[in-house]
Design a protein around this motif. Structure first.
Motif, mmCIF file in Angstrom:
data_model
loop_
_atom_site.group_PDB
_atom_site.id
_atom_site.type_symbol
_atom_site.label_atom_id
_atom_site.label_comp_id
_atom_site.label_asym_id
_atom_site.label_seq_id
_atom_site.Cartn_x
_atom_site.Cartn_y
_atom_site.Cartn_z
ATOM 1 N N THR A 252 -3.301 23.945 -13.775
ATOM 2 C CA THR A 252 -4.079 23.572 -14.957
ATOM 3 C C THR A 252 -5.170 22.586 -14.548
ATOM 4 O O THR A 252 -5.135 22.024 -13.457
ATOM 5 N N ASP A 253 -6.137 22.378 -15.406
ATOM 6 C CA ASP A 253 -7.235 21.465 -15.112
ATOM 7 C C ASP A 253 -6.725 20.027 -15.188
ATOM 8 O O ASP A 253 -6.497 19.488 -16.267
ATOM 9 N N LEU A 254 -6.552 19.420 -14.031
ATOM 10 C CA LEU A 254 -6.110 18.029 -13.944
ATOM 11 C C LEU A 254 -7.165 17.171 -13.238
ATOM 12 O O LEU A 254 -6.853 16.132 -12.658
ATOM 13 N N SER A 255 -8.424 17.618 -13.319
ATOM 14 C CA SER A 255 -9.517 16.858 -12.715
ATOM 15 C C SER A 255 -9.645 15.503 -13.400
ATOM 16 O O SER A 255 -9.302 15.338 -14.565
ATOM 17 N N ASP A 256 -10.104 14.524 -12.643
ATOM 18 C CA ASP A 256 -10.317 13.157 -13.139
ATOM 19 C C ASP A 256 -9.049 12.487 -13.664
ATOM 20 O O ASP A 256 -9.110 11.643 -14.555
ATOM 21 N N THR A 257 -7.899 12.855 -13.132
ATOM 22 C CA THR A 257 -6.641 12.192 -13.480
ATOM 23 C C THR A 257 -6.201 11.341 -12.292
ATOM 24 O O THR A 257 -6.698 11.503 -11.183
ATOM 25 N N TYR B 235 0.835 -1.191 0.000
ATOM 26 C CA TYR B 235 0.000 0.000 0.000
ATOM 27 C C TYR B 235 0.875 1.249 0.000
ATOM 28 O O TYR B 235 1.662 1.469 0.923
ATOM 29 N N VAL B 236 0.719 2.053 -1.054
ATOM 30 C CA VAL B 236 1.498 3.277 -1.202
ATOM 31 C C VAL B 236 0.544 4.449 -1.022
ATOM 32 O O VAL B 236 -0.315 4.693 -1.871
ATOM 33 N N ARG B 237 0.685 5.154 0.078
ATOM 34 C CA ARG B 237 -0.173 6.304 0.366
ATOM 35 C C ARG B 237 0.558 7.574 -0.051
ATOM 36 O O ARG B 237 1.726 7.764 0.295
ATOM 37 N N MET B 238 -0.174 8.416 -0.826
ATOM 38 C CA MET B 238 0.436 9.615 -1.417
ATOM 39 C C MET B 238 -0.474 10.824 -1.277
ATOM 40 O O MET B 238 -1.688 10.684 -1.198
ATOM 41 N N VAL B 239 0.146 11.994 -1.300
ATOM 42 C CA VAL B 239 -0.568 13.254 -1.444
ATOM 43 C C VAL B 239 -0.143 13.830 -2.791
ATOM 44 O O VAL B 239 1.055 13.909 -3.095
ATOM 45 N N ILE B 240 -1.127 14.210 -3.605
ATOM 46 C CA ILE B 240 -0.876 14.775 -4.918
ATOM 47 C C ILE B 240 -1.314 16.242 -4.881
ATOM 48 O O ILE B 240 -2.416 16.542 -4.420
ATOM 49 N N GLU B 241 -0.461 17.127 -5.372
ATOM 50 C CA GLU B 241 -0.757 18.564 -5.380
ATOM 51 C C GLU B 241 -0.700 19.101 -6.804
ATOM 52 O O GLU B 241 0.210 18.770 -7.563
ATOM 53 N N GLU C 296 -13.141 17.094 -9.309
ATOM 54 C CA GLU C 296 -13.455 18.125 -10.316
ATOM 55 C C GLU C 296 -12.785 19.455 -10.025
ATOM 56 O O GLU C 296 -12.516 20.230 -10.936
ATOM 57 N N ASN C 297 -12.501 19.741 -8.760
ATOM 58 C CA ASN C 297 -11.892 21.025 -8.412
ATOM 59 C C ASN C 297 -10.360 20.977 -8.371
ATOM 60 O O ASN C 297 -9.733 21.902 -7.853
#
Length: 181
Positions: A101-106, A90-96, A138-139
């Motif tokens: 730019t619009d990176l929603s749903d990635t 299990y690799v737990r990450m925070v993505i910022e 989405e945000n």
């Protein structure tokens, strides 16, 4: 005359450093654009800013691997025989979103590696209940927007996990960024 030559040499060295990278510290190199250079090595908990592409979207993100834990084999029961002899990682990450730019749903993917930085050769699709991967909301369209996710990887029973690698995008395929435990 000597001080003029010394100043020219110092200026030349500074320019060369800026053109190659902004700096190097303990196996990690930050490029002029602020992104982590391919082949950099970090510790779990350290942040890497990387160029990012997913489908038709692109931008700049920061990945912070918060933890890398081996789960019990019972967590893979839904995979039945396909998971025989495998343990979940299990690799737990925070993505910022750094670039705004619009990176929603990635979604961001990493791979488990052994102590030598080689892949564990076990890929887990669809995750486990204890570690559901999240996609960006989405945000996820403004600088500083973050989300937490968990990526399920795998290792053969008795194998060792030394860390995880990020190999998507600009030069990272041949020289991934590695977070070591």
């Amino acid at each position: 005359m000597k001080s003029g030559r010394t100043a020219s040499i110092a200026t030349g060295c500074a320019i060369a450093l800026l053109l190659s990278a902004c700096g190097e510290e303990g196996g990690k190199t930050v490029r002029v654009d602020g992104t982590m250079a391919p082949g950099s090595t970090l510790k779990v908990g350290e942040r890497a800013v990387v160029p990012f592409e997913y489908a038709d979207k692109s931008g700049t993100i920061a990945i912070t691997v918060k933890s890398i834990d081996i789960g019990p084999k019972e967590d893979l029961a839904k995979f039945k025989d396909k998971a025989e002899g495998t343990l979940p990682v299990y690799v737990r990450m925070v993505i910022e979103n750094v670039g705004g730019t619009d990176l929603s749903d990635t979604s961001v993917s990493v791979r488990a590696v052994d102590a030598d930085g080689k892949g564990t050769k076990v890929i887990m699709a669809n995750g486990a209940a204890a570690c559901k991967g999240e996609t960006a909301a989405e945000n996820f369209t403004t600088p500083g927007a973050t989300y937490e996710t968990c990526d399920t990887e795998g290792v053969k029973d008795g194998g060792e996990v030394g860390g995880v690698s990020f190999s998507d995008g600009d030069g990272y395929k041949d020289a991934p960024i590695i977070w070591k435990k």
